[in-house]
Design a protein around this motif. Structure first.
Motif, PDB file in Angstrom:
ATOM      1  N   THR A 596       0.831  -1.199   0.000  1.00 54.16           N
ATOM      2  CA  THR A 596       0.000   0.000   0.000  1.00 54.16           C
ATOM      3  C   THR A 596       0.865   1.248   0.000  1.00 54.16           C
ATOM      4  O   THR A 596       0.658   2.181  -0.775  1.00 54.16           O
ATOM      5  CB  THR A 596      -0.905  -0.004   1.244  1.00 54.16           C
ATOM      6  OG1 THR A 596      -1.620  -1.233   1.259  1.00 54.16           O
ATOM      7  CG2 THR A 596      -1.874   1.150   1.227  1.00 54.16           C
ATOM      8  N   LEU A 597       1.855   1.231   0.880  1.00 47.23           N
ATOM      9  CA  LEU A 597       2.750   2.375   0.991  1.00 47.23           C
ATOM     10  C   LEU A 597       3.572   2.533  -0.292  1.00 47.23           C
ATOM     11  O   LEU A 597       3.773   3.641  -0.796  1.00 47.23           O
ATOM     12  CB  LEU A 597       3.658   2.171   2.206  1.00 47.23           C
ATOM     13  CG  LEU A 597       4.212   3.400   2.892  1.00 47.23           C
ATOM     14  CD1 LEU A 597       3.115   4.381   3.268  1.00 47.23           C
ATOM     15  CD2 LEU A 597       4.965   2.971   4.157  1.00 47.23           C
ATOM     16  N   GLY A 598       4.024   1.394  -0.830  1.00 49.59           N
ATOM     17  CA  GLY A 598       4.842   1.423  -2.041  1.00 49.59           C
ATOM     18  C   GLY A 598       4.098   2.034  -3.210  1.00 49.59           C
ATOM     19  O   GLY A 598       4.680   2.733  -4.052  1.00 49.59           O
ATOM     20  N   ALA A 599       2.762   1.798  -3.238  1.00 48.60           N
ATOM     21  CA  ALA A 599       1.955   2.315  -4.348  1.00 48.60           C
ATOM     22  C   ALA A 599       1.896   3.842  -4.333  1.00 48.60           C
ATOM     23  O   ALA A 599       1.525   4.464  -5.328  1.00 48.60           O
ATOM     24  CB  ALA A 599       0.546   1.737  -4.277  1.00 48.60           C
ATOM     25  N   LEU A 600       2.251   4.443  -3.204  1.00 55.14           N
ATOM     26  CA  LEU A 600       2.190   5.905  -3.121  1.00 55.14           C
ATOM     27  C   LEU A 600       3.408   6.576  -3.756  1.00 55.14           C
ATOM     28  O   LEU A 600       3.417   7.778  -3.989  1.00 55.14           O
ATOM     29  CB  LEU A 600       2.081   6.341  -1.659  1.00 55.14           C
ATOM     30  CG  LEU A 600       0.729   6.055  -1.003  1.00 55.14           C
ATOM     31  CD1 LEU A 600       0.817   6.237   0.493  1.00 55.14           C
ATOM     32  CD2 LEU A 600      -0.344   6.959  -1.590  1.00 55.14           C
ATOM     33  N   GLU A 601       4.443   5.760  -4.026  1.00 53.81           N
ATOM     34  CA  GLU A 601       5.670   6.335  -4.545  1.00 53.81           C
ATOM     35  C   GLU A 601       5.445   7.058  -5.880  1.00 53.81           C
ATOM     36  O   GLU A 601       5.954   8.168  -6.094  1.00 53.81           O
ATOM     37  CB  GLU A 601       6.728   5.236  -4.708  1.00 53.81           C
ATOM     38  CG  GLU A 601       8.099   5.793  -4.544  1.00 53.81           C
ATOM     39  CD  GLU A 601       9.134   4.711  -4.240  1.00 53.81           C
ATOM     40  OE1 GLU A 601       8.815   3.728  -3.531  1.00 53.81           O
ATOM     41  OE2 GLU A 601      10.252   4.869  -4.741  1.00 53.81           O
ATOM     42  N   GLY A 602       4.617   6.446  -6.744  1.00 56.31           N
ATOM     43  CA  GLY A 602       4.307   7.067  -8.034  1.00 56.31           C
ATOM     44  C   GLY A 602       3.643   8.425  -7.850  1.00 56.31           C
ATOM     45  O   GLY A 602       3.883   9.363  -8.620  1.00 56.31           O
ATOM     46  N   ARG A 603       2.792   8.518  -6.824  1.00 59.19           N
ATOM     47  CA  ARG A 603       2.096   9.766  -6.557  1.00 59.19           C
ATOM     48  C   ARG A 603       3.070  10.870  -6.137  1.00 59.19           C
ATOM     49  O   ARG A 603       2.914  12.022  -6.508  1.00 59.19           O
ATOM     50  CB  ARG A 603       1.059   9.583  -5.440  1.00 59.19           C
ATOM     51  CG  ARG A 603      -0.076   8.672  -5.825  1.00 59.19           C
ATOM     52  CD  ARG A 603      -0.671   9.134  -7.149  1.00 59.19           C
ATOM     53  NE  ARG A 603      -1.790   8.319  -7.540  1.00 59.19           N
ATOM     54  CZ  ARG A 603      -3.045   8.748  -7.522  1.00 59.19           C
ATOM     55  NH1 ARG A 603      -3.320   9.978  -7.145  1.00 59.19           N
ATOM     56  NH2 ARG A 603      -4.020   7.957  -7.902  1.00 59.19           N
ATOM     57  N   ILE A 604       4.061  10.479  -5.376  1.00 52.76           N
ATOM     58  CA  ILE A 604       5.029  11.482  -4.917  1.00 52.76           C
ATOM     59  C   ILE A 604       5.947  11.891  -6.079  1.00 52.76           C
ATOM     60  O   ILE A 604       6.351  13.044  -6.182  1.00 52.76           O
ATOM     61  CB  ILE A 604       5.807  10.976  -3.685  1.00 52.76           C
ATOM     62  CG1 ILE A 604       4.826  10.647  -2.542  1.00 52.76           C
ATOM     63  CG2 ILE A 604       6.833  12.000  -3.202  1.00 52.76           C
ATOM     64  CD1 ILE A 604       3.871  11.780  -2.162  1.00 52.76           C
TER      65      ILE A 604
END
Ligand SMILES: [Zn+2]
Length: 616
Positions: A596-604
């Motif tokens: 879940t956390l890893g999926a946020l990397e693209g957003r950042i």
């Protein structure tokens, strides 16, 4: 009147189907009916209460009368609840739209005594079910009318071994009002009257700290900093009172924990009660925090980018509620209300047709209050009427993208309640950790939709900003609060903690989580944050982190989920069981949280591009 534009606003909600007015005969009828039901509960309590002290020793046979009374009370409570809830909900709804509505105020006043009586009459049933033997409880549950409450009964009983003898429990509850809760009230008094001096422009302005806190949401960096410093200076003048309160609140809980440990013959930890209330396991919390720690580099990167968007190197403790910086010449087109409804319905429908249909129905039936009015209360919420089984959403809609996201968030709550509307009341309440699942979910879908239609990088930045800010809040700020509260409880168990130590402890927590992206820590946060003083509830922090990552994890798996997702089960399962059943994941293990956390990397990454692209 000169060339005035029409104000963008939503429509008013329809409450008339519930009651015609707060002083109508329909309200009187419900209150009369509830009076009758409470009399009947009192009557059954006459059988149940004398048996409570010996409840542990009764077998199914000797408890026969008590079981019958308990089942009756359960049924009476379920009938009474809507009659009590609906008038209150109605009054609150009226007051939200017109804070000076006298008849609604009067109704709330009428309800006070009824609510107190209801709560008191309700107590013995819970005590009986907690204290009775497994055999007695099984017999009690062996009845189709009562059976749906199994989860609630069993979950409550997990803590039953630490219950003190009934007379002592009652004594603790009675003394708490002027004990632990009085300290909470003292804090509320203090924060309600405290004033500070903020530099606004070139002037020093005196204002209440709530108003000053509002300034921390302004795009003016210096104003935010000035408000933060002013608030901290104000609190610094009251450190002894705050330290007395926070030490007493934790001290009370720790002492009660020692008594409960002695009773249970095992160590009752100060985290047990908050975990139990949120229906999550200690192992899950440990894993969650460990993964949050792994997320520190990503969250710090987001914080640094936020600072950079403001043209500075470090993130300040006054930036926690900073909006996207204002960009000159950027004209924001308002989104008309029908367009917002359509946008949300379409986005919801892309996940599940029924979610989209629900949004359109809610708008058609006018379950949404979205007008702009002078006497409306600020904020947004979702509530529901039990008798009609219909939700209501409250907000002030004026057409900004953040209004659209707020509406999507509240409609998520409404949808959650809607899919649970036919369940027995005993299966309709859920812990805070799962409460935000549908709302954050709805918010995320609609944010994606808004991003797709953003016409300029600046407009896109405003939307992605909120996502980056959420990551910083949930992965850095919430763990900072948890870290402090845990360390404080450990220290308090040895002796009361002095203000100077509280400051050092708080600063250390900020430094651990925010590290070098921070301009300076916030040593007064232990005093300025209301959550540490909620006397009825400890550790009002980790459920936020859980809810945030859990709902994003559900969102990431949205295609694998059909129909009502897992929402219908939120009131009758632990979070771990729910996740295992519907998502096939183990919440005590790091994988789900890491993904879940890893999926946020693209957003950042996207956030970084936007921040760089809009650099002046
Ligand atoms: Zn919410």
């Amino acid at each position: 009147m000169s060339a005035s534009r029409t104000v963008v606003q939503g429509v008013g909600w329809d409450l008339a189907g519930e009651y015609p007015a707060a002083d109508s005969p329909a309200v009187d009828a419900d209150l009369d009916a509830i009076g009758g039901l409470l009399d009947e509960i009192e009557n059954r309590n006459a059988t149940l209460v004398p048996l409570l002290t010996s409840a542990r020793d009764l077998d199914a046979e000797s408890a026969r009368q008590a079981i019958t009374a308990a089942r009756d009370i359960h049924a009476l409570v379920e009938r009474a609840k809507p009659l009590l809830d609906d008038p209150e909900t109605y009054a609150e709804c009226r007051l939200s739209v017109d804070s000076q509505d006298e008849t609604a105020q009067a109704l709330l006043g009428r309800l006070q005594a009824v609510k107190k009586r209801f709560a008191e009459l309700n107590e013995p049933l819970g005590q009986f079910l907690d204290q009775a033997s497994g055999e007695v409880v099984e017999t009690y549950l062996d009845d189709p009318a009562v059976a749906p409450s199994r989860f609630a009964v069993e979950h409550s009983r997990k803590q039953a071994d630490e219950l003190l003898p009934l007379a002592e429990e009652n004594l603790v509850t009675g003394l708490a009002e002027d004990g632990i809760h009085a300290w909470g009230r003292l804090y509320d008094q203090l924060s309600g009257t405290l004033e500070c001096e903020v530099t606004v422009g070139n002037e020093l302005e005196r204002m209440g700290i709530a108003e000053a806190a509002g300034l921390k949401q302004k795009p003016d960096d210096r104003l935010r900093e000035s408000a933060w410093r002013a608030i901290n200076t104000a609190w610094d003048g009251h450190v002894e009172s705050c330290a007395a309160a926070i030490n007493a609140i934790a001290g009370w809980r720790l002492e009660l924990g020692r008594k409960r440990s002695a009773r249970a013959g095992r160590s009752v930890h100060y985290l047990d009660a908050p975990l139990h209330r949120n229906r999550i396991d200690k192992a899950t919390l440990g894993t969650l925090l460990a993964v949050a720690e792994e997320g520190i580099p990503l969250a710090r990167r987001a914080a640094r980018l936020q600072a950079r968007a403001y043209g500075k190197e470090h993130y300040g403790p006054w930036d926690t509620h900073a909006p996207a910086p204002a960009i000159d010449g950027e004209e924001q087109g308002a989104i008309e209300y029908p367009e917002a409804v359509d946008l949300i319905a379409t986005a919801y429908a892309s996940v599940d047709a029924r979610m989209g249909d629900f949004v359109r129905m809610a708008a058609e039936k006018r379950w949404i209050e979205g007008t702009v009015g002078p006497r409306k209360r600020p904020g947004a919420y979702c509530t529901r009427f039990m008798k009609s089984r219909t939700p209501r959403v409250y907000m002030t809609y004026s057409g900004s993208p953040s209004d659209v996201i707020t509406l999507a968030h509240e409609l998520g709550h409404a949808f959650h309640g809607w899919v649970m509307r036919d369940l027995p009341p005993s299966q309709q309440s859920y812990g805070m950790s799962l409460a935000e699942t549908a709302s954050t979910f709805g918010e995320t879908i609609v944010r994606d939709a808004l991003l797709k239609r953003a016409e300029s990088p600046a407009a896109a930045l405003r939307i992605v900003w909120e996502e980056a800010a959420a990551l910083v809040t949930f992965v850095l700020n919430i763990p900072t609060r948890f870290e402090f509260e845990r360390n404080f409880h450990e220290a308090r168990a040895r002796q009361p903690v002095r203000p100077v130590e509280l400051k050092a402890m708080m600063a250390a927590a900020w430094e651990k989580w925010y590290g070098d992206c921070l301009s300076e820590p916030d040593p007064m946060f232990w005093a300025s944050k209301l959550h540490f003083y909620i006397s009825g509830l400890a550790f009002y922090n980790f459920p936020y982190l859980f809810g945030y990552l859990f709902s994003l994890g559900v969102y990431a798996r949205r295609d694998a989920l059909g129909g009502d997702f897992l929402l219908r089960d939120t009131g009758r399962m632990t979070a771990e069981d729910l996740a295992a059943k519907h998502l096939d994941v183990d919440l005590t293990q790091p994988d789900f949280w890491r993904q879940t956390l890893g999926a946020l990397e693209g957003r950042i990454d996207q956030f970084e591009n936007l921040v760089e692209g809009t650099d002046a």
